[in-house]
Design an enzyme around this catalytic site. Sequence first.
Site, PDB file in Angstrom:
ATOM      1  N   SER A 240       0.849  -1.193   0.000  1.00 51.61           N
ATOM      2  CA  SER A 240       0.000   0.000   0.000  1.00 51.61           C
ATOM      3  C   SER A 240       0.882   1.240   0.000  1.00 51.61           C
ATOM      4  O   SER A 240       2.100   1.139  -0.076  1.00 51.61           O
ATOM      5  CB  SER A 240      -0.907   0.004   1.221  1.00 51.61           C
ATOM      6  N   LYS A 241       0.228   2.376   0.091  1.00 54.15           N
ATOM      7  CA  LYS A 241       0.925   3.660  -0.020  1.00 54.15           C
ATOM      8  C   LYS A 241       2.134   3.779   0.898  1.00 54.15           C
ATOM      9  O   LYS A 241       3.145   4.358   0.516  1.00 54.15           O
ATOM     10  CB  LYS A 241      -0.050   4.797   0.300  1.00 54.15           C
ATOM     11  N   ARG A 242       2.017   3.240   2.094  1.00 54.99           N
ATOM     12  CA  ARG A 242       3.117   3.463   3.050  1.00 54.99           C
ATOM     13  C   ARG A 242       4.398   2.757   2.605  1.00 54.99           C
ATOM     14  O   ARG A 242       5.469   3.002   3.129  1.00 54.99           O
ATOM     15  CB  ARG A 242       2.712   3.038   4.454  1.00 54.99           C
ATOM     16  N   GLY A 244       5.624   3.026  -0.442  1.00 60.01           N
ATOM     17  CA  GLY A 244       6.149   3.722  -1.611  1.00 60.01           C
ATOM     18  C   GLY A 244       4.991   4.055  -2.519  1.00 60.01           C
ATOM     19  O   GLY A 244       3.841   3.801  -2.182  1.00 60.01           O
ATOM     20  N   GLU A 246       2.133   4.010  -5.101  1.00 58.78           N
ATOM     21  CA  GLU A 246       1.280   2.903  -5.514  1.00 58.78           C
ATOM     22  C   GLU A 246       1.151   2.834  -7.028  1.00 58.78           C
ATOM     23  O   GLU A 246       1.101   1.762  -7.600  1.00 58.78           O
ATOM     24  CB  GLU A 246      -0.103   3.087  -4.903  1.00 58.78           C
TER      25      GLU A 246
END
Length: 465
Positions: A240-242, A244, A246
């Site tokens: 997911s976003k955390r 890097g 997406e």
Amino acid sequence: MGTGVITRFAPSPTGTLHLGGARTALFNWLYARNHNGKFILRIEDTDRERSTQESVDEIIASLKWLGMDWDEGPYFQTERTELYTSKVDKLLAQGDAYRCYCTKEELDKRREEMTAAGQKQMYDRKCRNLTDGDVSRPHVVRLKTPITGSTKFTDTLRGVVETPNSELDDFIIRRSDGGVMYNFVVVIDDAEMGVTHVIRGDDHIANTPKQVNLYRALGYAPPSFTHVSMILGPDKKRLSKRHGAESVIEYRTTGYLPDAMINILARMGWGYGDQELFKRDELIKLFSLENLTLSPAVFDKEKLLWLNMQHIKGTPDDVLAAMLLPLVAERHPNAKESDLATLIPLLKERSKTLVEMAQGTDFYFLNNPKPDDSAKKFLGEKNRPALDGVVQLISATPDLGHENLNAQFKELAAKLSIPMKDVAQPVRAALTGRTVSPGVFEMIAILGRDESVRRLNAAIANIKA
Ligand code: GLU
């Protein structure tokens, strides 16, 4: 000629193309190219509410950037309604599908009852044997799934996957508003487009038995199925976003090469011994379904950065220049490709991203660099002797080559009884206004004697003032 292999990438344009989607596309593309086959792009936009043109555009831009060319398409499912309608009619006519008139309220109520009775929630087939068929009443169309026995398919990585039919219900193939469902149209399209190999994420394993029953009912032979494991972050949680960016296209903006992206995508769930670095041609040559791994793949940002650096080093200067120019032009609108020809050899061995490379060209374009806060620390009174000394030596020496400058800087440092870096850092700060830049000697050679001396003198004048 080709071996008859046909693969496809069939994204739903309901959001951004993330790493997992791009990897699915890549595996299909590599498999087709490896077999000299055909790769099809099909946009699965039957969900009209969630599909957007923006997403279609992004998917296409991403595939183009990554260099995954398609031989057919893009097809759009919303443009194939007639075909789907004819197949609904066929299934109804042959008694493999039926109209279901149960309303949402009725279904909800019965589902509650099933739950209360501890039964599995699925459609109870109430309308399966209706013969009235009042088509003017609102209805959905359902597939008649076999009630006894099991449904099997062979997955390349998992072998035979068998599902008892008692677990499969008569699922909807067309909604009451006429909209057709994914499991239905995917089968029609794959079969009609001649797709031989379906390679997709393992989130579709549960759909496959339904699709197998549709292949049978529609009289099509099923393709070979390969379901690839999902991609996790280093913390073993779903990507997911955390972890890097997406969307793949963001990696273009942040300075990654398409070949590095393809390299990391391929290495997530596929391998060839211990090899990490692969050129595009190598991937095409070596790719096989047998070397896909069943265990979840892990996205490693550090590895991507390392791969990017290797691919930058291995890319011909003119190819790099073409990719770099737009990034440099954002910073320095007058930049030309001929400028980059001079700068790239200096930067390509040390840059991890194209953005870093673009930053590395700043010294060349900024004639009067304003020192940033960290550079200012090297432009004080105590640095003046070093700067004066360098002005003198550059003015006097006929040779601006690395070796000679290195020797002369050393001599100066010895004369001033300071370490070499106390000569080099103030010079770097004076020439670039920064504390991070390409090599000082290389910059002097590229800027030339006059420009180098001019910038050094400007810095000295600033110190005096
Ligand atoms: N549109 C589906 C998806 O994006 C395609 C699944 C498949 O490859 O069959 O998940």
